[in-house]
Design a protein around this motif. Structure first.
Motif, PDB file in Angstrom:
ATOM      1  N   ASP A  71       0.856  -1.301  -0.082  1.00 13.53           N
ATOM      2  CA  ASP A  71       0.053  -0.012  -0.083  1.00 13.53           C
ATOM      3  C   ASP A  71       0.967   1.344   0.161  1.00 13.53           C
ATOM      4  N   ARG A  72       1.808   1.305   0.649  1.00 13.55           N
ATOM      5  CA  ARG A  72       2.500   2.440   0.813  1.00 13.55           C
ATOM      6  C   ARG A  72       3.463   2.755  -0.289  1.00 13.55           C
ATOM      7  N   LYS A  74       2.381   1.881  -3.293  1.00 10.91           N
ATOM      8  CA  LYS A  74       1.181   2.104  -4.219  1.00 10.91           C
ATOM      9  C   LYS A  74       1.187   4.016  -3.956  1.00 10.91           C
ATOM     10  N   LYS A  75       1.255   4.363  -2.780  1.00 10.60           N
ATOM     11  CA  LYS A  75       1.150   5.949  -2.445  1.00 10.60           C
ATOM     12  C   LYS A  75       2.425   6.527  -2.683  1.00 10.60           C
ATOM     13  N   GLY A  76       3.366   5.954  -3.335  1.00 16.30           N
ATOM     14  CA  GLY A  76       4.678   6.586  -3.760  1.00 16.30           C
ATOM     15  C   GLY A  76       5.842   6.695  -2.677  1.00 16.30           C
ATOM     16  N   GLU A  77       5.525   5.790  -1.830  1.00 18.58           N
ATOM     17  CA  GLU A  77       6.765   5.907  -0.575  1.00 18.58           C
ATOM     18  C   GLU A  77       7.632   4.699  -1.000  1.00 18.58           C
ATOM     19  N   ARG A 120      -5.413  -6.448  -4.123  1.00 20.42           N
ATOM     20  CA  ARG A 120      -4.447  -5.317  -4.484  1.00 20.42           C
ATOM     21  C   ARG A 120      -3.722  -5.515  -5.987  1.00 20.42           C
TER      22      ARG A 120
END
Length: 140
Positions: A71-72, A74-77, A120
């Protein structure tokens, strides 16, 4: 971002498929997350307890951390992917930093077993062992 899940039994060819995908896509456009990095840290267990660990069972994986890391990404992290050592059944103090890229490959023997992780994924691949005709694992 495209998320590809690649599962299959030990020796089924997952690593070969992942390497081929990475080689066919533009340089620095793919990151790989290995399920093997997310086994629970069992370094504090006794040698007898370590012998009882079933690495082929979904309960051996810290799914929440793997999903959080995906998830991180996918958020660009950038994420600190653990390094797991089978010899000690523990995670190393070091980590591998995985950066968000256009394609994320999540690979491992059980990555299609966990429903939250599967949700996901944009593409799901099950590699079957050519010799036995099976993936060596239960189908999700």
């Amino acid at each position: 971002m495209l998320v590809i899940g690649i599962a299959g039994g030990s020796g089924s060819g997952k690593t070969t498929v992942v390497k081929e995908l990475v080689s066919q896509l533009p340089e620095n456009s793919v990151s790989v997350i290995s399920q093997d990095a997310y086994y629970f840290d069992n370094g504090d267990k006794t040698p007898e307890e370590k012998k009882q660990i079933n690495f082929d069972h979904p309960d051996a994986i810290e799914w929440d951390l793997l999903i959080d890391h995906l998830d991180r990404l996918k958020k660009g992290e950038t994420i600190p992917m653990p390094i797991y050592t089978y010899v000690t059944c523990a995670r190393s103090q070091e980590v591998i930093y995985v950066h968000p890229t256009e394609v994320i490959i999540v690979e491992g023997i059980m990555v299609l077993v966990n429903e939250e992780l599967r949700k996901r994924m944009d593409i799901k691949v099950l590699i079957e062992d050519r010799k036995s005709g099976s993936a060596g694992m239960p189908r999700p």
